[in-house]
Scaffold this active site. Structure first.
Site, PDB file in Angstrom:
ATOM      1  N   HIS A 103     -47.101  39.740   2.045  1.00  0.00           N
ATOM      2  CA  HIS A 103     -48.043  40.176   1.614  1.00  0.00           C
ATOM      3  C   HIS A 103     -47.819  41.304   0.412  1.00  0.00           C
ATOM      4  O   HIS A 103     -46.815  41.492   0.177  1.00  0.00           O
ATOM      5  CB  HIS A 103     -48.870  41.278   2.721  1.00  0.00           C
ATOM      6  CG  HIS A 103     -47.956  42.159   3.219  1.00  0.00           C
ATOM      7  ND1 HIS A 103     -46.986  42.061   4.085  1.00  0.00           N
ATOM      8  CD2 HIS A 103     -48.046  43.522   3.210  1.00  0.00           C
ATOM      9  CE1 HIS A 103     -46.485  43.214   4.425  1.00  0.00           C
ATOM     10  NE2 HIS A 103     -47.154  44.144   3.949  1.00  0.00           N
ATOM     11  N   HIS A 105     -49.214  44.516  -1.984  1.00  0.00           N
ATOM     12  CA  HIS A 105     -49.926  45.747  -2.119  1.00  0.00           C
ATOM     13  C   HIS A 105     -50.456  46.031  -3.413  1.00  0.00           C
ATOM     14  O   HIS A 105     -49.885  45.859  -4.434  1.00  0.00           O
ATOM     15  CB  HIS A 105     -48.990  47.133  -1.704  1.00  0.00           C
ATOM     16  CG  HIS A 105     -48.533  47.140  -0.339  1.00  0.00           C
ATOM     17  ND1 HIS A 105     -49.069  47.759   0.591  1.00  0.00           N
ATOM     18  CD2 HIS A 105     -47.530  46.429   0.228  1.00  0.00           C
ATOM     19  CE1 HIS A 105     -48.402  47.526   1.689  1.00  0.00           C
ATOM     20  NE2 HIS A 105     -47.317  46.703   1.666  1.00  0.00           N
TER      21      HIS A 105
END
Length: 141
Positions: A103, A105
């Protein structure tokens, strides 16, 4: 069909088993606000399939992920009035990865917000940079 991990919190979010503050979604990507933000508007962008690290994400998802990062990044900046934006992605625990589902940010930044990047310094051995460049280039082929 994309792989999943029944124990992964992000896979549970993708499956709708855990709620999130969704901000963007495509067939292969999902973006939502981080529940423990560095600053308001801090968003996470991830592939819906379970890929533990950046090195596990299939190349064919790259374009869609980049488009999601760009669209959500622009929206985060506009919504928050941010002066800048950090894009961060951690791989493995030693680098700060807490959820083992790749993932990204997107962290809105503001002038004088007090956040600092990590310290940098030049190579102590002038030849080390060249040796590492050759080794990395060979391994990246």
């Amino acid at each position: 069909m994309a792989p999943t991990d029944s124990e992964c919190i992000f896979c549970k979010i993708v499956a709708g088993e855990i709620p999130c503050a969704k901000v963007y979604e495509t067939e292969s990507c999902l973006a939502f606000l981080d529940i423990a933000p560095v600053s308001g508007g801090h968003a996470l962008v991830l592939p819906k399939g379970h890929y533990p690290t950046l090195m596990d994400i299939p190349a064919e998802l790259g374009g869609e992920l980049l488009q999601a990062l760009s669209r959500v990044g622009k929206a985060v900046m506009e919504a928050t009035g941010a002066d800048g934006l950090n894009l961060m992605q951690n791989n493995f625990e030693a680098a700060g990865q807490l959820v083992h589902h790749a993932h990204y940010h997107l962290i809105p930044r503001f002038a004088d917000d007090g956040l600092r990047l990590w310290p940098q310094s030049p190579y102590e051995d002038p030849d080390e940079m060249g040796r590492l460049a050759v080794k990395i280039a060979d391994l990246a082929k």
